[in-house]
Design an enzyme around this catalytic site. Structure first.
Site, PDB file in Angstrom:
ATOM      1  N   ARG A 203      15.629  27.609 -16.107  1.00  0.00           N
ATOM      2  CA  ARG A 203      16.209  28.830 -15.555  1.00  0.00           C
ATOM      3  C   ARG A 203      15.925  28.970 -14.061  1.00  0.00           C
ATOM      4  O   ARG A 203      16.757  29.473 -13.295  1.00  0.00           O
ATOM      5  CB  ARG A 203      15.700  30.039 -16.330  1.00  0.00           C
ATOM      6  CG  ARG A 203      16.287  30.131 -17.742  1.00  0.00           C
ATOM      7  CD  ARG A 203      15.537  31.128 -18.602  1.00  0.00           C
ATOM      8  NE  ARG A 203      15.439  32.419 -17.962  1.00  0.00           N
ATOM      9  CZ  ARG A 203      14.575  33.361 -18.350  1.00  0.00           C
ATOM     10  NH1 ARG A 203      13.737  33.127 -19.350  1.00  0.00           N
ATOM     11  NH2 ARG A 203      14.547  34.529 -17.730  1.00  0.00           N
TER      12      ARG A 203
ATOM     13  N   ARG B 260      10.154  25.424 -27.722  1.00  0.00           N
ATOM     14  CA  ARG B 260      10.219  26.877 -27.784  1.00  0.00           C
ATOM     15  C   ARG B 260      11.347  27.375 -26.888  1.00  0.00           C
ATOM     16  O   ARG B 260      11.466  26.938 -25.735  1.00  0.00           O
ATOM     17  CB  ARG B 260       8.888  27.468 -27.316  1.00  0.00           C
ATOM     18  CG  ARG B 260       8.838  28.992 -27.363  1.00  0.00           C
ATOM     19  CD  ARG B 260       7.560  29.499 -26.713  1.00  0.00           C
ATOM     20  NE  ARG B 260       6.372  28.966 -27.347  1.00  0.00           N
ATOM     21  CZ  ARG B 260       5.145  29.296 -26.985  1.00  0.00           C
ATOM     22  NH1 ARG B 260       4.938  30.137 -25.976  1.00  0.00           N
ATOM     23  NH2 ARG B 260       4.104  28.765 -27.602  1.00  0.00           N
TER      24      ARG B 260
ATOM     25  N   ASP C 235      13.126  30.909 -25.214  1.00  0.00           N
ATOM     26  CA  ASP C 235      12.784  32.287 -24.894  1.00  0.00           C
ATOM     27  C   ASP C 235      13.748  33.268 -25.552  1.00  0.00           C
ATOM     28  O   ASP C 235      14.799  32.897 -26.075  1.00  0.00           O
ATOM     29  CB  ASP C 235      12.831  32.495 -23.380  1.00  0.00           C
ATOM     30  CG  ASP C 235      11.763  31.696 -22.652  1.00  0.00           C
ATOM     31  OD1 ASP C 235      10.710  31.427 -23.252  1.00  0.00           O
ATOM     32  OD2 ASP C 235      11.997  31.345 -21.477  1.00  0.00           O
TER      33      ASP C 235
END
Length: 248
Positions: A196, A49, A51
């Site tokens: 991140r 997945r 973002d």
């Protein structure tokens, strides 16, 4: 038959890869195009997945179909129907029990940083602007701390009761090409926002806000979400998903 696709996309205009109601997503656009091509209600499974705002060069998606179309014809048809910011680079038949997420051996991500005093409109959607000079050499020292098997809970958010926060990083490093600084990480898997938050902390090392020793203490603390702050999603790219042998 089951088909695996290599998907590239600019995530700027999408609310992430996973299908959601009433908002544009990569999965939603891909499934809509596949339904138009095959005449079937197609559901896809992604390798990972991404973002909202995150980009991909080598996302892997798999789906089942009874369509007689050959993989090459599926690629051509998809690239006709998909919007310009999503493209399929290749397709191939895979075994029926292939799972793009569970069968993945590793994922490779890269984060782009534009390291100049002045902003650039040409890279604003694909890189984070850092105005102060980054020390790449010391950033690479921090990357070496990350390599190996560790509890990466300090570099994750939204764990939502997740028990296993152990991950293995195979490679990590930072390079500079003129104004562009790139942080590369290959791992067996990533926790939510892990990449991140790792980059956010690596940048702090590169700006000499914290030392490599401080960075190491954060990793060894085991305390969830104590690193960072997380960098914005726009500079993050899923480069490649790796599988055993020549499966993909």
């Amino acid at each position: 038959m089951k088909i695996a696709l290599i998907v590239e996309y600019d995530g700027t205009g999408y609310y992430g890869s996973q299908r959601q109601r009433s908002v544009p997503t990569i999965q939603g656009e891909l499934e809509e195009a596949l339904t138009r091509i095959t005449g079937e209600k197609v559901r896809t499974a992604f390798a990972g997945r991404t973002d909202q705002g995150v980009h991909a060069k080598g996302q892997v998606a798999a789906f089942e179909t009874s369509s007689p179309l050959a993989p090459d014809d599926i690629v051509k048809a998809l690239n006709f129907y998909l919007p310009e910011d999503i493209a399929v680079g290749g397709a191939r038949r895979v075994r029926q029990d292939f799972d793009p997420r569970r069968d993945a051996r590793s994922r490779e991500y890269c984060y782009h940083i534009f390291n100049e005093p002045a902003r650039s409109p040409l890279v604003r959607q694909y890189a984070l602007l850092v105005r102060r000079h980054l020390e790449v050499e010391v950033m690479n020292e921090a990357c070496k701390v990350l390599e190996g098997t560790h509890d990466f809970a300090p570099f994750a958010s939204a764990l939502e009761g997740r028990v296993n926060t152990i991950r293995t990083i195979y490679r990590a490093g930072v390079t500079r090409d003129g104004s562009m600084v790139k942080c590369f990480v290959e791992a067996n898997a990533f926790l939510p926002h892990q990449m991140r938050m790792m980059v956010g902390s690596i940048i702090r090392v590169g700006l000499k806000i914290i030392r490599v020793e401080d960075f190491k203490k954060i990793l060894e603390s085991g305390k969830p979400a104590t690193a960072g702050p997380a960098v914005p999603p726009r500079g993050l790219f899923l480069l490649k998903v790796n599988y055993a042998g020549d499966e993909i």
